[in-house]
Design a protein around this motif. Sequence first.
Motif, PDB file in Angstrom:
ATOM      1  N   LEU A  88      53.986  60.349  24.953  1.00 17.35           N
ATOM      2  CA  LEU A  88      53.206  59.300  24.250  1.00 17.35           C
ATOM      3  C   LEU A  88      52.949  59.647  22.859  1.00 17.35           C
ATOM      4  CD1 LEU A  88      51.967  56.582  24.317  1.00 17.35           C
ATOM      5  CD2 LEU A  88      49.783  57.809  25.280  1.00 17.35           C
ATOM      6  N   VAL A  89      52.381  60.743  22.407  1.00 18.44           N
ATOM      7  CA  VAL A  89      51.972  60.760  21.139  1.00 18.44           C
ATOM      8  C   VAL A  89      53.036  61.288  20.381  1.00 18.44           C
ATOM      9  CG1 VAL A  89      49.650  61.285  21.619  1.00 18.44           C
ATOM     10  CG2 VAL A  89      51.179  63.316  21.525  1.00 18.44           C
ATOM     11  N   THR A  90      54.267  61.709  20.881  1.00 19.81           N
ATOM     12  CA  THR A  90      55.615  61.798  20.045  1.00 19.81           C
ATOM     13  C   THR A  90      56.425  60.695  19.610  1.00 19.81           C
ATOM     14  OG1 THR A  90      56.445  62.903  21.852  1.00 19.81           O
ATOM     15  CG2 THR A  90      55.402  64.364  20.532  1.00 19.81           C
ATOM     16  N   CYS A  91      55.821  59.630  20.353  1.00 19.79           N
ATOM     17  CA  CYS A  91      56.738  58.316  19.914  1.00 19.79           C
ATOM     18  C   CYS A  91      56.118  57.495  18.735  1.00 19.79           C
ATOM     19  CB  CYS A  91      56.696  57.523  21.324  1.00 19.79           C
ATOM     20  SG  CYS A  91      57.354  57.921  22.724  1.00 19.79           S
ATOM     21  N   TYR A  92      56.537  57.114  18.001  1.00 21.09           N
ATOM     22  CA  TYR A  92      56.337  56.111  16.750  1.00 21.09           C
ATOM     23  C   TYR A  92      55.501  55.019  17.268  1.00 21.09           C
ATOM     24  CZ  TYR A  92      58.900  58.662  13.374  1.00 21.09           C
ATOM     25  OH  TYR A  92      59.395  59.760  12.449  1.00 21.09           O
ATOM     26  N   GLY A  93      54.437  54.552  16.702  1.00 18.72           N
ATOM     27  CA  GLY A  93      53.803  53.347  17.201  1.00 18.72           C
ATOM     28  C   GLY A  93      52.844  53.673  18.211  1.00 18.72           C
ATOM     29  N   TRP A  94      52.483  54.825  18.808  1.00 20.34           N
ATOM     30  CA  TRP A  94      51.628  55.025  20.126  1.00 20.34           C
ATOM     31  C   TRP A  94      50.155  54.538  19.500  1.00 20.34           C
ATOM     32  CZ3 TRP A  94      47.460  58.531  20.067  1.00 20.34           C
ATOM     33  CH2 TRP A  94      47.324  59.555  19.007  1.00 20.34           C
ATOM     34  N   ASP A  95      49.764  54.070  20.841  1.00 16.45           N
ATOM     35  CA  ASP A  95      48.214  53.457  20.749  1.00 16.45           C
ATOM     36  C   ASP A  95      47.386  54.333  21.723  1.00 16.45           C
ATOM     37  OD1 ASP A  95      45.897  51.809  21.061  1.00 16.45           O
ATOM     38  OD2 ASP A  95      47.170  50.179  20.914  1.00 16.45           O
ATOM     39  N   VAL A  96      46.224  54.464  20.958  1.00 20.16           N
ATOM     40  CA  VAL A  96      45.236  55.485  21.541  1.00 20.16           C
ATOM     41  C   VAL A  96      44.786  54.826  22.737  1.00 20.16           C
ATOM     42  CG1 VAL A  96      42.473  56.317  21.495  1.00 20.16           C
ATOM     43  CG2 VAL A  96      44.311  56.261  19.474  1.00 20.16           C
ATOM     44  N   LYS A  97      44.772  53.401  23.293  1.00 15.93           N
ATOM     45  CA  LYS A  97      44.290  52.910  24.277  1.00 15.93           C
ATOM     46  C   LYS A  97      45.430  53.453  25.538  1.00 15.93           C
ATOM     47  CE  LYS A  97      42.719  48.618  22.204  1.00 15.93           C
ATOM     48  NZ  LYS A  97      42.788  47.032  22.358  1.00 15.93           N
ATOM     49  N   GLU A  98      46.574  53.505  25.133  1.00 16.38           N
ATOM     50  CA  GLU A  98      47.591  53.916  25.999  1.00 16.38           C
ATOM     51  C   GLU A  98      47.302  55.360  26.678  1.00 16.38           C
ATOM     52  OE1 GLU A  98      51.909  52.838  25.296  1.00 16.38           O
ATOM     53  OE2 GLU A  98      50.951  52.699  23.387  1.00 16.38           O
ATOM     54  N   LEU A  99      46.769  56.394  25.590  1.00 12.43           N
ATOM     55  CA  LEU A  99      46.271  57.647  25.876  1.00 12.43           C
ATOM     56  C   LEU A  99      45.325  57.637  26.933  1.00 12.43           C
ATOM     57  CD1 LEU A  99      47.213  60.281  25.050  1.00 12.43           C
ATOM     58  CD2 LEU A  99      45.671  60.408  22.978  1.00 12.43           C
ATOM     59  N   CYS A 100      44.186  56.609  26.463  1.00  8.95           N
ATOM     60  CA  CYS A 100      43.025  56.662  27.488  1.00  8.95           C
ATOM     61  C   CYS A 100      43.351  56.276  28.536  1.00  8.95           C
ATOM     62  CB  CYS A 100      42.103  55.509  26.613  1.00  8.95           C
ATOM     63  SG  CYS A 100      41.328  56.199  24.951  1.00  8.95           S
ATOM     64  N   ASN A 101      44.421  55.489  28.876  1.00  9.28           N
ATOM     65  CA  ASN A 101      44.689  54.905  30.174  1.00  9.28           C
ATOM     66  C   ASN A 101      45.234  56.086  31.224  1.00  9.28           C
ATOM     67  OD1 ASN A 101      44.043  52.241  29.846  1.00  9.28           O
ATOM     68  ND2 ASN A 101      45.937  51.546  29.068  1.00  9.28           N
ATOM     69  N   LEU A 102      45.896  57.030  30.267  1.00 10.92           N
ATOM     70  CA  LEU A 102      46.449  58.268  31.165  1.00 10.92           C
ATOM     71  C   LEU A 102      45.327  59.305  31.479  1.00 10.92           C
ATOM     72  CD1 LEU A 102      49.496  59.389  29.016  1.00 10.92           C
ATOM     73  CD2 LEU A 102      49.529  58.489  31.398  1.00 10.92           C
ATOM     74  N   PHE A 103      44.270  59.339  30.666  1.00 10.99           N
ATOM     75  CA  PHE A 103      43.207  60.232  30.897  1.00 10.99           C
ATOM     76  C   PHE A 103      42.174  59.547  32.017  1.00 10.99           C
ATOM     77  CE2 PHE A 103      43.823  62.427  26.837  1.00 10.99           C
ATOM     78  CZ  PHE A 103      43.683  63.660  27.335  1.00 10.99           C
ATOM     79  N   ILE A 104      42.376  58.107  32.134  1.00 16.62           N
ATOM     80  CA  ILE A 104      41.531  57.528  33.271  1.00 16.62           C
ATOM     81  C   ILE A 104      42.300  57.563  34.491  1.00 16.62           C
ATOM     82  CG2 ILE A 104      40.965  55.122  34.091  1.00 16.62           C
ATOM     83  CD1 ILE A 104      40.350  54.374  31.074  1.00 16.62           C
ATOM     84  N   ARG A 105      43.501  57.524  34.413  1.00 17.80           N
ATOM     85  CA  ARG A 105      44.364  57.919  35.745  1.00 17.80           C
ATOM     86  C   ARG A 105      43.857  59.439  36.190  1.00 17.80           C
ATOM     87  NH1 ARG A 105      50.328  57.534  34.450  1.00 17.80           N
ATOM     88  NH2 ARG A 105      50.480  58.858  36.075  1.00 17.80           N
ATOM     89  N   TRP A 106      43.974  60.375  35.238  1.00 17.46           N
ATOM     90  CA  TRP A 106      43.286  61.619  35.866  1.00 17.46           C
ATOM     91  C   TRP A 106      42.189  61.963  36.284  1.00 17.46           C
ATOM     92  CZ3 TRP A 106      40.198  64.538  32.303  1.00 17.46           C
ATOM     93  CH2 TRP A 106      39.864  65.844  32.574  1.00 17.46           C
ATOM     94  N   LEU A 107      41.291  60.821  35.540  1.00 15.85           N
ATOM     95  CA  LEU A 107      39.975  61.021  35.860  1.00 15.85           C
ATOM     96  C   LEU A 107      39.485  60.555  37.274  1.00 15.85           C
ATOM     97  CD1 LEU A 107      37.826  60.356  32.745  1.00 15.85           C
ATOM     98  CD2 LEU A 107      37.817  62.360  34.238  1.00 15.85           C
ATOM     99  N   ASN A 108      40.429  59.322  37.712  1.00 15.45           N
ATOM    100  CA  ASN A 108      40.323  58.813  39.107  1.00 15.45           C
ATOM    101  C   ASN A 108      40.997  59.714  40.111  1.00 15.45           C
ATOM    102  OD1 ASN A 108      39.411  56.413  38.314  1.00 15.45           O
ATOM    103  ND2 ASN A 108      41.351  55.637  37.789  1.00 15.45           N
ATOM    104  N   PHE A 109      41.708  60.926  39.777  1.00 13.58           N
ATOM    105  CA  PHE A 109      42.255  61.555  40.561  1.00 13.58           C
ATOM    106  C   PHE A 109      41.160  62.865  40.875  1.00 13.58           C
ATOM    107  CE2 PHE A 109      44.554  65.730  40.815  1.00 13.58           C
ATOM    108  CZ  PHE A 109      44.958  65.752  42.199  1.00 13.58           C
ATOM    109  N   ILE A 110      40.663  63.274  39.683  1.00  9.17           N
ATOM    110  CA  ILE A 110      39.610  64.209  40.077  1.00  9.17           C
ATOM    111  C   ILE A 110      38.521  63.800  40.562  1.00  9.17           C
ATOM    112  CG2 ILE A 110      37.820  65.527  38.540  1.00  9.17           C
ATOM    113  CD1 ILE A 110      40.680  66.550  38.254  1.00  9.17           C
TER     114      ILE A 110
END
Length: 366
Positions: A217-239
């Motif tokens: 995600l962060v190595t693609c041009y135009g990435w958005d922090v919201k997308e990064l947050c969504n990934l962390f939320i997925r991980w938190l739900n698993f935890i």
Amino acid sequence: GKLIIAIENKLGLKYFAGAPEDHVGIPMYGIEGRYRNDQPHTFGRRELIHLLKLAGFAGIEFLAAFPDYKLPVSIVSESGFSSDDFDAAPLAWQSVQRDPQLPAVLAFSPELVWPAIVNNGLAMDLANSFLIVASPQRCENLIPTDTLAWHFSTRRNRKFCKVTEFVQVEQNQIEVRYKRLSPNCGNPVVGSLIEQHLPESCSYKQGDVFSYEFVRLVTCYGWDVKELCNLFIRWLNFIASLACAQGHYVDLRSPSSKLPGSFFDYIPQNIIVSRDGSYHVIDTEWVMRETIEMGYLVYRAINHSLMGVVTRFRQQGDAGIKSKRELMMSIMQGIGWSISSGVIDRYDRLESEIQKDVAGYYNEKK
């Protein structure tokens, strides 16, 4: 008798990775064939095989050392690259930042390139360095054919150092074996803040490392922090689901919510996502001796998933985040937490104390 050689590969990927403005002299010297007769030469894999055979060695086995032969973190055998059951790519891309000779500016992201190289069967030819085992006799099994790779964890106090070996025990079955490099230590090894629990072995899990989604995600041009947050939320739900299954309630709305100390290593870097979408926690050797705040676990996840792996953060779609602290605050706010800079300072201090406990110093990537 056997000859063991450690040598760099003139076609190694890192020699292509330097930024165009750095491609003067040494970085591209071997690749461009600029050697003079009165200079030392380096060679690629095919050339080395030819030279070894001319020298009288009939049996030759190559291994790839990552990030290079001088300070290898991981070593992959030819069997490791050819096995359909084993993915050697994570050992390559996760070692990139461990190279002290990595150029300051890169033309591309090696952590993105290695998986494509491994999948196309080119990893041994483009490895940064080789370890070669050679014998005058044409004999099989110069190295164990069932050993696919080794990973060394040594930037620690001696009592915590270990080697991880990946062994093909039968078709479709790989065993991960752990061994302390200080054999006189007991198990667990106890520090002041943390304990190391090392199993003898476990089953290898096939799939993708969850943290690689963050890297892509962060190595693609135009990435958005919201997308990064969504990934962390997925991980938190698993935890949270894991904690619930163990009888622990976790309030994801609060960074102060507590987790058992056994969750210390449950970060995206240690989670495999199988093809069926199921999650598997791997390599959880560390246990904190006290409970863990959810906010601190997220802090660790950001550090290990991004800061120690990504070589080139691409430009964001918005104004952009200028520092690690800003990224940390933005992710936690995107999760829905109200976090002050003072709380991050407290996490910094705790991380520093744990690193001192494990390694004797705090080696923070700025």
